[in-house]
Design a protein around this motif. Structure first.
Motif, PDB file in Angstrom:
ATOM      1  N   CYS A 284      38.400  45.549  43.317  1.00  0.00           N
ATOM      2  CA  CYS A 284      38.786  44.748  42.151  1.00  0.00           C
ATOM      3  C   CYS A 284      40.023  45.329  41.455  1.00  0.00           C
ATOM      4  CB  CYS A 284      37.626  44.693  41.170  1.00  0.00           C
ATOM      5  SG  CYS A 284      37.987  43.670  39.733  1.00  0.00           S
TER       6      CYS A 284
ATOM      7  N   GLU B  92      40.860  44.690  38.512  1.00  0.00           N
ATOM      8  CA  GLU B  92      40.619  44.767  37.067  1.00  0.00           C
ATOM      9  C   GLU B  92      39.396  45.611  36.744  1.00  0.00           C
ATOM     10  OE1 GLU B  92      40.755  40.833  35.249  1.00  0.00           O
ATOM     11  OE2 GLU B  92      41.761  40.107  37.067  1.00  0.00           O
TER      12      GLU B  92
ATOM     13  N   MET C  91      36.634  48.192  35.533  1.00  0.00           N
ATOM     14  CA  MET C  91      36.463  49.002  34.318  1.00  0.00           C
ATOM     15  C   MET C  91      35.330  50.006  34.584  1.00  0.00           C
ATOM     16  SD  MET C  91      36.573  45.950  31.465  1.00  0.00           S
ATOM     17  CE  MET C  91      35.046  45.223  31.990  1.00  0.00           C
TER      18      MET C  91
ATOM     19  N   CYS D  86      31.833  48.684  35.343  1.00  0.00           N
ATOM     20  CA  CYS D  86      31.673  48.019  36.655  1.00  0.00           C
ATOM     21  C   CYS D  86      31.166  48.991  37.697  1.00  0.00           C
ATOM     22  CB  CYS D  86      33.000  47.430  37.127  1.00  0.00           C
ATOM     23  SG  CYS D  86      33.855  46.460  35.892  1.00  0.00           S
TER      24      CYS D  86
ATOM     25  N   CYS E  16      30.813  38.901  35.855  1.00  0.00           N
ATOM     26  CA  CYS E  16      31.919  39.861  35.741  1.00  0.00           C
ATOM     27  C   CYS E  16      31.932  40.414  34.320  1.00  0.00           C
ATOM     28  CB  CYS E  16      33.241  39.156  36.056  1.00  0.00           C
ATOM     29  SG  CYS E  16      34.675  40.214  35.753  1.00  0.00           S
ATOM     30  N   TRP E  17      31.985  41.751  34.229  1.00  0.00           N
ATOM     31  CA  TRP E  17      31.941  42.391  32.908  1.00  0.00           C
ATOM     32  C   TRP E  17      33.124  41.999  32.044  1.00  0.00           C
ATOM     33  CZ3 TRP E  17      27.661  43.956  31.065  1.00  0.00           C
ATOM     34  CH2 TRP E  17      26.695  44.543  31.870  1.00  0.00           C
ATOM     35  N   ARG E  18      34.207  41.570  32.634  1.00  0.00           N
ATOM     36  CA  ARG E  18      35.373  41.143  31.852  1.00  0.00           C
ATOM     37  C   ARG E  18      35.030  39.987  30.916  1.00  0.00           C
ATOM     38  NH1 ARG E  18      40.065  44.047  31.415  1.00  0.00           N
ATOM     39  NH2 ARG E  18      40.097  45.418  33.193  1.00  0.00           N
ATOM     40  N   HIS E  19      33.923  39.276  31.221  1.00  0.00           N
ATOM     41  CA  HIS E  19      33.613  38.076  30.449  1.00  0.00           C
ATOM     42  C   HIS E  19      32.381  38.236  29.571  1.00  0.00           C
ATOM     43  CE1 HIS E  19      36.850  35.966  32.347  1.00  0.00           C
ATOM     44  NE2 HIS E  19      36.507  36.585  33.468  1.00  0.00           N
TER      45      HIS E  19
END
Ligand SMILES: Nc1ncnc2c1ncn2[C@@H]1O[C@H](COP(=O)(O)OP(=O)(O)OP(=O)(O)O)[C@@H](O)[C@H]1O
Ligand SMILES: [Mg+2]
Length: 344
Positions: free
Chosen positions: A313, A315, A317, A320, A338-341
């Protein structure tokens, strides 16, 4: 506002409206000598009636296992559905006995496989094979063998086989690959199923035949009112024929939304990577290099901790690498793991 749900969470289902098919927290495992393969590791998915759902993802992500699990066709051993619920028209498919299942398979739910030649019986004519399906499931429509044979000729005409009366007497080896796939569709549609599951139905065909088969499936869907699950590698096909898209990765559905939404606002870095990897006509001549998602799908022996996409990935973090993301629902009818969201 972004909300997080645990796998199998009823709230996600309620957001997605009335469904023909609801899959909750489905786990299908293979117990192999090399170790445990978690081919499906908590799949949540729903399909609205009348919709075409595309299932995409790289090889080995669990698309076929999901299709086979819905029909309870997982070979046991080594495979087994170990957990979850598959509700079809309000009935739990996992709770049905063999007799009840047979009444659903090929009747209410049909499946088309990638290789038509392996699904058609070489020693029977195609007309008699379709008639057999009709006699088995649709006695009220065609009570006698003669009536069933006449109905099978109608089906061959419906799927665009020229000279269907004559062709009904042909054996599979007398037909081209595209024709065989049309016959498979005729067989699958003969009982006017509520749900058609097509696993890579056009992969082995040239692009022109592929387009014809997809148009045909779409026409039949309109005419018969069948919902479709279309398993494919090809995002171009998905964009053309699907209303909904589910993206699979390592046995999970990592993103699910309406097709328009997923193509205009892909949220998962994996979905975005898949979209960037689609070759476009002319890109090479503009000097653009073909994009590929770095790395490969991890095997079940080397599955990363946390989000299974974290090693590839762009992106990634810290979180993740330690925790698998739950289902987030940043927009109505759009879910993503997805942890981004996660909510701010
Ligand atoms: N009979 C089996 N025994 C052991 N493992 C299996 C079996 N069938 C599938 N698997 C494993 O389950 C995982 C998912 O496989 P699946 O066939 O569903 O992938 P797929 O997404 O359909 O891939 P493809 O795009 O290549 O068709 C893979 O790791 C595969 O090796
Ligand atoms: Mg497959």
């Amino acid at each position: 506002m972004t909300r997080a749900y645990t796998p199998g969470d009823q709230a996600v289902l309620e957001q997605q409206g009335a469904s023909l098919l609801e899959i909750r927290d489905l786990h299908t495992h293979f117990f192999t000598p090399e170790g445990l393969v978690k081919a499906l590791d908590g799949v949540d998915l729903s399909l609205k009636s009348g919709s075409t759902l595309g299932i995409v993802g790289e090889s080995g992500c669990g698309k076929t296992v999901l299709a086979l699990s819905i029909l309870r066709l997982i070979p046991d051993p080594p495979g087994r559905i170990v957990q979850g619920r598959i509700s079809f028209l309000g009935r739990d498919l996992l709770a049905l006995d063999e007799v009840e299942l047979r009444a659903i398979r090929g009747n209410k739910i049909s499946m088309i496989f990638q290789e038509p030649m392996t699904s058609l019986n070489p020693v029977f004519t195609i007309g008699s094979q379709i008639a057999e399906v009709i006699l088995l499931h649709q006695r009220q429509r065609a009570g006698t063998r003669k009536e069933a044979l006449a109905a099978s000729v109608d089906m061959l005409a419906m799927v665009g086989i020229p000279d269907p009366e004559k062709r009904a007497g042909d054996y599979p080896h007398q037909l081209s690959g595209g024709m065989c796939q049309r016959v498979m569709i005729a067989m699958a549609m003969a009982c006017r199923p509520r749900l058609l599951i097509a696993d890579e139905p056009t992969t082995a065909l040239d692009v022109t035949t592929q387009a014809q088969i997809l148009c045909l499936m779409n026409d039949l869907k309109e005419e018969i009112g069948t919902s479709i699950i279309l398993v494919t590698h090809d995002l171009g096909i998905v964009a053309q024929v699907c209303q909904e898209v589910a993206v699979m990765y390592t046995g999970h559905v990592v993103e699910h939304a309406a097709a328009g939404e997923i193509f205009s606002h892909p949220l998962h870095p994996y979905t975005r990577g898949l979209m960037r990897s689609v070759p476009t006509l002319g890109a090479r001549f503009r000097g653009e290099a073909l994009y590929a998602i770095p790395g490969t799908v991890p095997t079940f022996k080397e599955m990363p901790k946390g989000c299974t996409f974290n090693t590839r990935c762009p992106e990634v973090m810290d979180i993740c690498r330690s925790e698998y993301p739950p289902i987030f629902c940043p927009d109505r009818d759009h879910t993503v793991r997805c942890w981004r969201h996660r909510s701010a």
